[in-house]
Design an enzyme around this catalytic site. Sequence first.
Site, PDB file in Angstrom:
ATOM      1  N   ASP A 253      13.109  -2.160  -1.125  1.00 21.90           N
ATOM      2  CA  ASP A 253      12.735  -3.368  -1.818  1.00 21.90           C
ATOM      3  C   ASP A 253      11.864  -4.122  -0.740  1.00 21.90           C
ATOM      4  O   ASP A 253      11.613  -5.363  -0.993  1.00 21.90           O
ATOM      5  CB  ASP A 253      13.615  -4.238  -2.416  1.00 21.90           C
ATOM      6  N   GLU A 254      11.216  -3.687   0.404  1.00 21.24           N
ATOM      7  CA  GLU A 254      10.641  -4.396   1.404  1.00 21.24           C
ATOM      8  C   GLU A 254       9.208  -4.056   1.688  1.00 21.24           C
ATOM      9  O   GLU A 254       8.406  -4.315   2.502  1.00 21.24           O
ATOM     10  CB  GLU A 254      11.347  -4.342   2.685  1.00 21.24           C
TER      11      GLU A 254
END
Length: 308
Positions: A253-254
């Site tokens: 999720d980065e």
Amino acid sequence: MVPDQPAFADAPLVTTAPAAEPVRPHDIGRLTIQCADQPGIVAAVAGFLAEHGANITELGQFSTDSENGEFFQRTVFHCENVADRLAELDGDFAAQVGRRFGMTYTFTSAASPKRVAIMVSKYDHCLLELLWRNKRGDLDMDITLVISNHEDLRADAESFGVPFVHIPVSRANKAEAEARQLELLAGNVDLVVMARYMQILSAEFLSAVGCPVINIHHSFLPAFAGAGPYLKAKERGVKLIGATAHYATANLDEGPIIEQDVVRVSHRESVAELERRGAEVERSVLARAVQWHCEDRVMTYGNSTTIL
Ligand SMILES: Nc1nc2c(c(=O)[nH]1)N[C@@H](CN(C=O)c1ccc(C(=O)N[C@@H](CCC(=O)O)C(=O)O)cc1)CN2
């Protein structure tokens, strides 16, 4: 008895222009460019396109800094039979412009929509949004396959005429499952979309799949990365929840963010109600991100995106 002529009989005859020729996708090309910013880029690109019979119909550009910045440009142009001339344009551009400015660039044709595979688990809302917009002609892409680790959404996919492949995934068989997924995907698609696919893709998978992967995360990142963001949101008592569409990388999720949106909530909503309210945001955010990607609007720079 000839009826009286209507009052407008002597009015000047209004001639309407002949119906415009329908725009052929074969004649619509796109050029995306990224390079170190420097004088002369726009003139060189415009001159090259003009010399090759291309008429620019849409142009977007951005520089990160007035000095020593990064330059981004997206050009849409009309050029007869450009779909059959991409290799010629690519070679000529490399020799005449690309190498001179150290460009990373891509020529594409509207006649070749991106081949897209969608990965899902049990949630249907994002999958159905993409299938429905595609069927209506609002989202131009060729959805070639749906892969899921559950059987739940088979009928949904097949009702839109899209092949559905069930590949069970567990902690014990994750490597074998990803190998089977890659057999179907690598070299066969231009984009993979995780439409609430609830499995973490390995770094090896991301490297081997050979195309970008877009994920819809059900929170307004960077808040609440990872699993169970709506429960975390309830426990934190937030007044906004949201969704984030991003490119998936090995860092959970980065990856570079493509699109986000939020919706107001309050103490009144349960976790289930947050999930329901959030689903509305997830589906629209993902659809916009996929559409912008398929239109070659999204360019990454470090861990950010420029969208033209
Ligand atoms: N390589 C990446 N894979 C995924 C990303 C990413 O950014 N890079 N995003 C996730 C995000 N996500 C949902 O949006 C998500 C996060 C974590 C988990 C998770 O812990 N899954 C467990 C299995 C859960 C289960 O079996 O039900 C796991 O993979 O071990 C799921 C989804 C999506 N993938």
